[in-house]
Design an enzyme around this catalytic site. Structure first.
Site, PDB file in Angstrom:
ATOM      1  N   CYS A   2       0.885  -1.166  -0.055  1.00  0.00           N
ATOM      2  CA  CYS A   2      -0.129   0.046  -0.056  1.00  0.00           C
ATOM      3  C   CYS A   2       0.805   1.196   0.082  1.00  0.00           C
ATOM      4  O   CYS A   2       2.232   1.380  -0.012  1.00  0.00           O
ATOM      5  CB  CYS A   2      -0.891   0.163   1.327  1.00  0.00           C
ATOM      6  SG  CYS A   2      -1.916  -1.539   1.470  1.00  0.00           S
ATOM      7  N   ASP A  99      -3.229  -8.594   8.253  1.00  0.00           N
ATOM      8  CA  ASP A  99      -2.325  -8.323   9.189  1.00  0.00           C
ATOM      9  C   ASP A  99      -2.118  -6.981   9.640  1.00  0.00           C
ATOM     10  O   ASP A  99      -1.611  -6.545  10.874  1.00  0.00           O
ATOM     11  CB  ASP A  99      -0.952  -8.575   8.422  1.00  0.00           C
ATOM     12  CG  ASP A  99      -0.688  -7.934   7.119  1.00  0.00           C
ATOM     13  OD1 ASP A  99      -1.761  -7.622   6.455  1.00  0.00           O
ATOM     14  OD2 ASP A  99       0.233  -7.497   6.811  1.00  0.00           O
ATOM     15  N   ILE A 288      14.021 -10.776 -17.384  1.00  0.00           N
ATOM     16  CA  ILE A 288      14.180  -9.777 -18.458  1.00  0.00           C
ATOM     17  C   ILE A 288      15.615 -10.245 -18.989  1.00  0.00           C
ATOM     18  O   ILE A 288      16.470 -10.447 -18.433  1.00  0.00           O
ATOM     19  CB  ILE A 288      14.202  -8.361 -18.066  1.00  0.00           C
ATOM     20  CG1 ILE A 288      14.151  -7.414 -19.172  1.00  0.00           C
ATOM     21  CG2 ILE A 288      15.480  -8.088 -16.945  1.00  0.00           C
ATOM     22  CD1 ILE A 288      13.510  -5.843 -18.815  1.00  0.00           C
TER      23      ILE A 288
END
EC number: 6.3.5.4
Length: 651
Positions: A2, A99, A288
């Site tokens: 977040c 959590d 990549i």
């Protein structure tokens, strides 16, 4: 994963709800799934959420049942289920399965001591309604970012600096001391940032802001090297494997699919192999490759993916991608970069997100914890050489470390002495391992403008750093000294930030790092040196642990440094990017660099077939500084109401 933002207003803020929403809009890439806010006349705090655990009911900010403590949280505490059971025994009840709620209840139960119990990667804020007090905390190694500014008696914080800049009247100016640090250490040294009056909460620290007592900052964890010389290699192997398996098991906890990065090297291959061993179901892996063959590891990536039977996805990084992604990458790093390595990581994380994956496990931390970098070997060779400084043979060992530097491969003794002989005999210095690197990097500061040089006043920031750590590390072994510096400066300040969190979260992807479980860090810090760097054989213990579970070709291949193109990508491009960005008018306007010096650098690089690493880093650092200045100082503007309305996803 977040993003969080908020402020404690001590002076009048005309529209606090709009300000908070603007701050959250700026970091919506960190949490595109949901947004929530807590608003009062004493605190405004919010969260943008990337839903990974408890998708249905994990909205933030959330509170304890009595409404006293409110939390906005960025991160994962991987042992939350175990902590929840302990809290329930103590009488706590919960309304969610996430959590986040565990963390706020842990704070309710233990106060700041709760941090000792958390196994994870996090940055969070908790507001105490009774005490009128804000608590901020950051994980031990600084995997997740947290910044703050205290101006005009308003305390403002956020996961990214761009969020803080949405607060009215926050000063936006380059921090010249921070700039000097970047052009020496590759990063600023916490709590400094590249911007004036904006600070970073150091890893392993918490802060308390009290409306009456102001701001105090406290350390709750530190990296310590205390050797357990009674360990045998067999015991160490068993203990490491047990810790590593548990670390992976915890980091596989999620209510969404978890994938893995696969570079084709030892660290990511080991991590992926253990995931497949413990969770044999289908696993998505991502890698990549490079158009420039000198950097490409595709053949190894494919071999490992086939060997481990993963569902593999790959993308090619083209030289033109450096310029195409330049503005996006620097917008997310919020700091100049001296290498182009973040650019492929940004493109790779986009590939992950395009495949509807939110969580990826990576191998970062193994080099720092287990002695994998060339800087460690280089220090050992220089120590060896210093005993016979006139030796013509000993410096030749250094050529083996850098096969990718063409200017060294044909070098004779005098050239090697010139290149590696800086302060060769100062082996008693606690920062001996990094003196050469930092001296070379600091040469880029020769391109600073005359006014900036006067501002810096010739202060020796390397000496100042040495003074700050000498008491802590003076009795460590040479390897432990080097590991401490690399882990606390380069890894936390650059690797986990510019190359890690910022590139992944720029595409709304959460990275997880099994090697950086604090139990593994502390265990590795206790190992005898030769369990890590055995002669010049790096990561010896890890190789012993995985020798029967990964392909022998990966186990025995020489370490290949992760690199990406710079000069080839920038100077051969025909769209005028370099010339426009470094035009004399732009250089003069920003005032950071000397326009004549920059023009001379570009001319030299365009005429030189083998461009030095210092010039490559100078070019990248100068370009990224100019673009950062343009984005955050010259052209930054507050978001409009319409942009905020469209940008914030409300509960």
């Amino acid at each position: 994963m977040c993003g969080i933002a908020g402020f404690v207003p001590r002076n009048f803020v005309s529209n606090p709800e709009r300000t908070l929403n603007a701050m959250l809009t700026r970091i919506q890439h960190r949490g595109p799934d949901e947004c929530g806010t807590y608003l009062s006349d004493r605190l405004c705090m919010g969260n943008v959420r990337l839903s990974i655990v408890d998708l249905a009911s994990g909205q933030q900010p959330l509170s304890t049942q009595d409404g006293r403590y409110w939390i906005a949280y960025n991160g994962e505490v991987f042992n939350y289920l175990e902590l929840k059971r302990d809290l329930e025994i103590k009488g706590h009840t919960f309304k969610t399965n996430c959590d986040t709620e565990i963390v706020v209840h842990m704070y309710q139960e233990y106060g700041s001591e709760c941090l000792q119990h958390l196994n994870g990667q996090f940055a969070f804020s908790i507001w105490d309604e009774v005490k009128d007090e804000l608590f901020l905390a950051r994980d031990r190694m600084g995997i997740r970012p947290l910044f703050y500014s205290y101006q005009k008696e308003n305390f403002v914080f956020g996961s990214e600096i761009k969020s803080i800049f949405e607060f009215p009247e926050i000063n936006r100016a380059l921090n010249h001391r921070g700039l000097q640090q970047v052009f020496t250490f590759w990063t600023t040294l916490t709590p400094q940032t590249i911007f004036e009056d904006v600070y970073e909460l150091p890893p392993g620290h918490y802060a308390i802001f009290n409306r009456d007592k102001s701001l105090t900052i406290h350390r709750y964890w530190d990296l310590k090297y205390e050797k357990n010389n009674s360990l045998t290699i067999e015991t160490a192997k068993n203990q490491f494997q047990s810790l590593f398996e548990d670390s992976i098991k915890l980091r596989m906890r999620a209510d969404v699919p978890v994938a893995a990065y696969l570079s084709g090297g030892l660290d990511s291959t080991s991590t992926t192999a253990f995931i497949k061993k413990m969770f044999p179901e289908a696993l998505n892996t991502f890698s990549i490759g490079f158009e420039e063959q000198d950097f490409d590891e595709t053949i190894f990536q494919k071999e490992v993916a086939d060997h481990l039977d993963t569902r593999h996805h790959s993308v090619i990084f083209k030289n033109d991608d450096v310029i195409d992604l330049f503005y996006d990458v620097i917008w997310h790093t919020e700091i100049p970069v001296l290498r182009s390595a973040p650019f492929p990581m940004y493109k790779l994380s986009k590939l992950v997100r395009d495949n509807d994956i939110k969580v990826v496990i990576t191998g970062e931390g193994a080099d720092e914890m287990l002695g994998g970098y060339n800087v460690f070997k280089e220090a050992i060779i220089r120590h060896f050489w210093s005993k016979y400084p006139d030796s013509k043979i000993r410096p030749m060992l250094l050529k083996k470390l850098y096969p990718y530097l063409p200017q060294l491969q044909g070098a004779g003794n005098s050239m090697l002495k010139l290149f590696f002989g800086y302060k060769l005999l100062e082996t008693d210095s606690p920062i001996y391992s990094h003196l050469l690197r930092w001296n070379n990097t600091s040469r880029i500061a020769n391109h600073f403008s005359e006014d900036l040089r006067k501002t810096l006043n010739g202060k020796d920031i390397v000496r100042k750093y040495e003074e700050s750590v000498i008491e802590k590390i003076k009795n460590y072994s040479p390897l432990s000294k080097a590991q401490y510096i690399e882990s606390t400066v380069f890894m936390s300040g650059y690797l986990l930030s510019s190359q890690g969190d910022r590139m992944a979260m720029g595409n709304s992807v959460e990275g997880r790092y099994p090697f950086l479980d604090h139990r593994i860090i502390e265990f590795c810090a206790s190992l005898p040196d030769d369990f890590k760097l055995n002669g010049l054989n790096e990561k010896y213990l890890l190789k012993e642990v995985v020798k029967n579970v990964i392909p022998q070709s990966v186990l025995k291949r020489p370490k290949q440094a992760y690199r990406a193109p710079i000069a080839q990508a920038l100077l051969n491009n025909k769209n005028g990017f370099v010339d426009d960005t470094l035009a004399s008018s732009a250089i003069k306007s920003f005032g950071v660099f000397n326009e004549k010096s920059i023009a001379g650098l570009i001319t030299k690089m365009r005429k030189t077939p083998n461009i030095s690493e210092i010039d490559n880093m100078a070019l990248m650092g100068i370009l990224s500084t100019q673009i950062l200045y343009k984005q955050y100082i010259e052209e930054f503007r507050y978001l409009k109401d319409e942009e905020i309305r469209k940008g914030v996803v409300r509960n």
